[in-house]
Design a protein around this motif. Structure first.
Motif, mmCIF file in Angstrom:
data_model
loop_
_atom_site.group_PDB
_atom_site.id
_atom_site.type_symbol
_atom_site.label_atom_id
_atom_site.label_comp_id
_atom_site.label_asym_id
_atom_site.label_seq_id
_atom_site.Cartn_x
_atom_site.Cartn_y
_atom_site.Cartn_z
ATOM 1 N N ALA A 167 -16.932 15.419 -13.957
ATOM 2 C CA ALA A 167 -15.989 15.950 -12.980
ATOM 3 C C ALA A 167 -14.844 14.980 -12.710
ATOM 4 C CB ALA A 167 -16.706 16.267 -11.670
ATOM 5 N N TYR A 168 -15.054 13.688 -12.957
ATOM 6 C CA TYR A 168 -14.045 12.675 -12.671
ATOM 7 C C TYR A 168 -13.470 12.062 -13.941
ATOM 8 C CZ TYR A 168 -16.304 13.027 -8.158
ATOM 9 O OH TYR A 168 -16.825 13.497 -6.994
ATOM 10 N N GLU A 169 -13.510 12.798 -15.024
ATOM 11 C CA GLU A 169 -13.036 12.267 -16.300
ATOM 12 C C GLU A 169 -11.570 11.847 -16.174
ATOM 13 O OE1 GLU A 169 -12.393 13.727 -20.862
ATOM 14 O OE2 GLU A 169 -13.888 14.737 -19.639
ATOM 15 N N GLY A 170 -11.276 10.640 -16.607
ATOM 16 C CA GLY A 170 -9.907 10.129 -16.568
ATOM 17 C C GLY A 170 -9.536 9.458 -15.265
ATOM 18 N N LEU A 171 -10.471 9.367 -14.318
ATOM 19 C CA LEU A 171 -10.172 8.708 -13.047
ATOM 20 C C LEU A 171 -10.700 7.280 -13.044
ATOM 21 C CD1 LEU A 171 -10.826 11.301 -10.206
ATOM 22 C CD2 LEU A 171 -8.663 10.512 -11.088
ATOM 23 N N LEU A 172 -9.911 6.403 -12.453
ATOM 24 C CA LEU A 172 -10.327 5.014 -12.246
ATOM 25 C C LEU A 172 -10.406 4.764 -10.754
ATOM 26 C CD1 LEU A 172 -8.041 3.009 -14.716
ATOM 27 C CD2 LEU A 172 -10.454 3.480 -14.970
ATOM 28 N N ALA A 173 -11.415 4.015 -10.351
ATOM 29 C CA ALA A 173 -11.488 3.532 -8.975
ATOM 30 C C ALA A 173 -10.828 2.160 -8.987
ATOM 31 C CB ALA A 173 -12.928 3.441 -8.511
ATOM 32 N N ILE A 174 -9.844 1.959 -8.124
ATOM 33 C CA ILE A 174 -9.123 0.693 -8.031
ATOM 34 C C ILE A 174 -9.608 0.000 -6.760
ATOM 35 C CG2 ILE A 174 -6.848 -0.394 -7.959
ATOM 36 C CD1 ILE A 174 -7.180 1.319 -10.434
ATOM 37 N N PRO A 175 -10.515 -0.986 -6.881
ATOM 38 C CA PRO A 175 -11.041 -1.639 -5.680
ATOM 39 C C PRO A 175 -10.201 -2.855 -5.264
ATOM 40 C CG PRO A 175 -12.396 -2.175 -7.587
ATOM 41 C CD PRO A 175 -11.286 -1.303 -8.070
ATOM 42 N N ILE A 176 -10.040 -3.000 -3.957
ATOM 43 C CA ILE A 176 -9.384 -4.172 -3.372
ATOM 44 C C ILE A 176 -10.299 -4.692 -2.272
ATOM 45 C CG2 ILE A 176 -7.468 -4.954 -1.966
ATOM 46 C CD1 ILE A 176 -5.652 -3.274 -3.497
ATOM 47 N N GLN A 177 -10.528 -5.991 -2.303
ATOM 48 C CA GLN A 177 -11.360 -6.637 -1.282
ATOM 49 C C GLN A 177 -10.433 -7.403 -0.351
ATOM 50 O OE1 GLN A 177 -14.413 -9.160 -2.891
ATOM 51 N NE2 GLN A 177 -14.706 -10.221 -0.968
ATOM 52 N N PHE A 178 -10.639 -7.229 0.955
ATOM 53 C CA PHE A 178 -9.842 -8.005 1.908
ATOM 54 C C PHE A 178 -10.714 -8.401 3.087
ATOM 55 C CE2 PHE A 178 -9.343 -3.655 3.170
ATOM 56 C CZ PHE A 178 -9.271 -3.665 4.547
ATOM 57 N N SER A 179 -10.312 -9.490 3.730
ATOM 58 C CA SER A 179 -11.076 -10.041 4.857
ATOM 59 C C SER A 179 -10.190 -10.100 6.089
ATOM 60 C CB SER A 179 -11.565 -11.455 4.532
ATOM 61 O OG SER A 179 -12.398 -11.417 3.399
ATOM 62 N N SER A 214 -7.453 -12.666 3.700
ATOM 63 C CA SER A 214 -7.357 -12.769 2.241
ATOM 64 C C SER A 214 -7.416 -11.384 1.618
ATOM 65 C CB SER A 214 -8.494 -13.631 1.684
ATOM 66 O OG SER A 214 -9.737 -12.984 1.845
ATOM 67 N N THR A 215 -6.801 -11.283 0.451
ATOM 68 C CA THR A 215 -6.817 -10.044 -0.329
ATOM 69 C C THR A 215 -7.133 -10.414 -1.765
ATOM 70 O OG1 THR A 215 -5.092 -9.098 1.084
ATOM 71 C CG2 THR A 215 -5.479 -8.026 -1.013
ATOM 72 N N ARG A 216 -8.011 -9.637 -2.372
ATOM 73 C CA ARG A 216 -8.399 -9.914 -3.758
ATOM 74 C C ARG A 216 -8.487 -8.596 -4.528
ATOM 75 N NH1 ARG A 216 -14.225 -11.725 -4.991
ATOM 76 N NH2 ARG A 216 -14.198 -11.392 -7.213
ATOM 77 N N PHE A 217 -7.828 -8.585 -5.676
ATOM 78 C CA PHE A 217 -7.888 -7.400 -6.537
ATOM 79 C C PHE A 217 -9.114 -7.502 -7.432
ATOM 80 C CE2 PHE A 217 -3.385 -8.017 -5.604
ATOM 81 C CZ PHE A 217 -3.043 -6.753 -5.135
ATOM 82 N N LEU A 218 -9.906 -6.445 -7.462
ATOM 83 C CA LEU A 218 -11.087 -6.401 -8.322
ATOM 84 C C LEU A 218 -10.784 -5.543 -9.554
ATOM 85 C CD1 LEU A 218 -13.727 -5.855 -5.507
ATOM 86 C CD2 LEU A 218 -13.012 -8.015 -6.522
ATOM 87 N N ASP A 219 -11.603 -5.685 -10.584
ATOM 88 C CA ASP A 219 -11.386 -4.928 -11.816
ATOM 89 C C ASP A 219 -11.558 -3.431 -11.568
ATOM 90 O OD1 ASP A 219 -10.930 -7.199 -13.341
ATOM 91 O OD2 ASP A 219 -13.055 -7.436 -13.856
#
Length: 194
Positions: free
Chosen positions: A122-134, A109-114
């Motif tokens: 130091a990380y201004e303007g960066l987003l972490a894009i998390p994906i959960q998979f099993s 399975s694959t699931r997109f997280l917010d």
């Protein structure tokens, strides 16, 4: 009258000599103001020497700036590309699928997280894009998959792993759920690129 004029002449001569003496003292001996002018001159001379050293370092500073710019360009190339965070998440999913096909791994399975906004300066303007998979895979394949994720051409980090041993049909497998973060630079709201 002659006595009066002699006294008057003596007074004039005395006052004149006193004025000459004061003028000579002023001319020959520097007072406190002149001393502070000399201190100011010394301070300005030190400041001028410092500025000359900085000018002499101009080439070294320009070289360091060029190196920093090249490093920044290389680092930005490792960020996920796309117009939106959702498109960047799809790119992570595509990368995971390529790794799974190459390693003969079945992704259950694959699931997109917010997306997570990184709040440090130091990380201004960066987003972490998390994906959960099993996945259910042997330990060696899990190890190889983790290595490939960490060394991919995009900046990915394995943020969380939950694993447990599983035995099916005589095979020892690891049932693992992973959360992988990719990093995406937010586009400016004005759309002008700055």
């Amino acid at each position: 009258m002659p006595i009066y004029s002699q006294i008057k002449n003596r007074k004039l001569i005395t006052v004149g000599l006193a004025l000459l003496l004061i003028g000579a003292i002023y001319r020959l001996y520097p007072d406190a103001d002149n001393m502070s002018d000399q201190n100011a001159y010394g301070h300005k001379h030190q400041q001028l020497l410092k500025y000359r050293q900085l000018v002499a370092q101009k080439k070294a500073i320009q070289k360091a700036l060029a190196t920093s710019r090249r490093t920044l360009v290389k680092a930005e190339e490792m960020l996920l590309q796309g117009d939106t965070p959702a498109i960047a998440a799809v790119k992570i999913q595509g990368l995971l699928q390529r790794i799974a096909i190459r390693r003969d791994i079945n992704v259950a399975s694959t699931r997109f997280l917010d997306p997570i906004k990184l709040d440090m300066d130091a990380y201004e303007g960066l987003l972490a894009i998390p994906i959960q998979f099993s996945v259910d895979i042997p330990i060696r394949k899990l190890n190889a998959m983790l290595f490939e994720l960490e060394t991919s051409d995009k900046l990915l980090t394995v943020n969380e792993i939950r694993a447990r041993a599983k035995s099916t049909g005589g095979k020892e497998l690891i049932s693992a759920t992973l959360i992988v973060w990719g990093y995406y630079k937010e586009k400016p709201e004005n759309g002008l690129g700055f």
